[in-house]
Design a protein around this motif. Structure first.
Motif, short mmCIF file in Angstrom:
data_model
loop_
_atom_site.label_atom_id
_atom_site.label_comp_id
_atom_site.label_asym_id
_atom_site.label_seq_id
_atom_site.Cartn_x
_atom_site.Cartn_y
_atom_site.Cartn_z
N VAL A 19 0.93 -1.09 0.08
CA VAL A 19 0.18 -0.01 -0.26
C VAL A 19 0.94 1.23 0.10
N GLN A 20 1.83 1.65 0.89
CA GLN A 20 2.72 2.37 0.94
C GLN A 20 3.38 2.65 -0.37
N LYS A 21 3.97 1.50 -1.19
CA LYS A 21 4.60 1.64 -2.41
C LYS A 21 3.67 2.37 -3.28
N ALA A 22 2.43 1.90 -3.56
CA ALA A 22 1.41 2.49 -4.26
C ALA A 22 0.88 3.77 -3.89
N GLU A 23 0.73 4.14 -2.70
CA GLU A 23 0.34 5.31 -2.40
C GLU A 23 1.52 6.65 -2.60
#
Length: 116
Positions: A19-23
Motif C-alpha cells: 500500500v505504501q509503495k502504491a500511495e
C-alpha cells in the motif's frame, strides 16, 4: 528441504508495504486491494479476514479461492528474476503479486495490470 523465509512471513506484515509503495506514487489502497483480489479470488471481506488473522504467505495463497486464469499473462522481471521462470509455485505467486504492485506503482492502467 528448507523453505524460503518469505513463505512464513505474515501477509499482514507485507500488505502495508504494498500500500505504501502504491500511495507514494499517487495510487490507492483500493487499487492494491483490487489487484490482490483479482489475483487470488478473495472478496473484500475475505481479504480483510486474511489480514486480520495474520496468516503467512503460504496459508494466504493456500486459502485463496482461485488464482485468476490470466496469471500466465503476467510476465517480466521482479528483483532481477523473471516471474514466468520461477519454479516454485508459491514463490511464483508471490512474485506475481510483487510484479502487479510494481506495475501499479509505475503508473500502468488498471485494465493493463489486470490483463483485460
Amino acid at each position: 528441504m528448507p523453505t524460503h523465509p518469505i513463505f512464513q512471513t505474515a501477509f499482514a506484515k507485507v500488505y502495508p508495504l504494498y500500500v505504501q509503495k502504491a500511495e507514494r506514487k499517487g495510487r490507492t489502497r483500493a487499487e492494491v486491494d483490487e489487484i490482490i483480489r483479482w489475483l487470488t479470488g478473495y472478496d473484500p471481506a475475505g481479504l480483510q479476514r486474511q489480514i486480520d488473522l495474520g496468516h503467512d504467505f503460504d496459508t494466504f495463497f493456500a486459502m485463496a479461492p482461485a488464482l485468476h486464469p490470466n496469471t500466465a499473462l503476467i510476465k517480466g522481471v521482479v528483483c532481477g528474476v523473471r516471474v514466468e521462470e520461477v519454479q516454485d509455485p508459491l514463490m511464483q505467486r508471490i512474485r506475481y503479486l510483487d510484479k502487479l504492485v510494481d506495475e501499479l506503482a509505475k503508473g500502468k492502467a488498471m485494465d493493463k495490470i489486470l490483463r483485460r
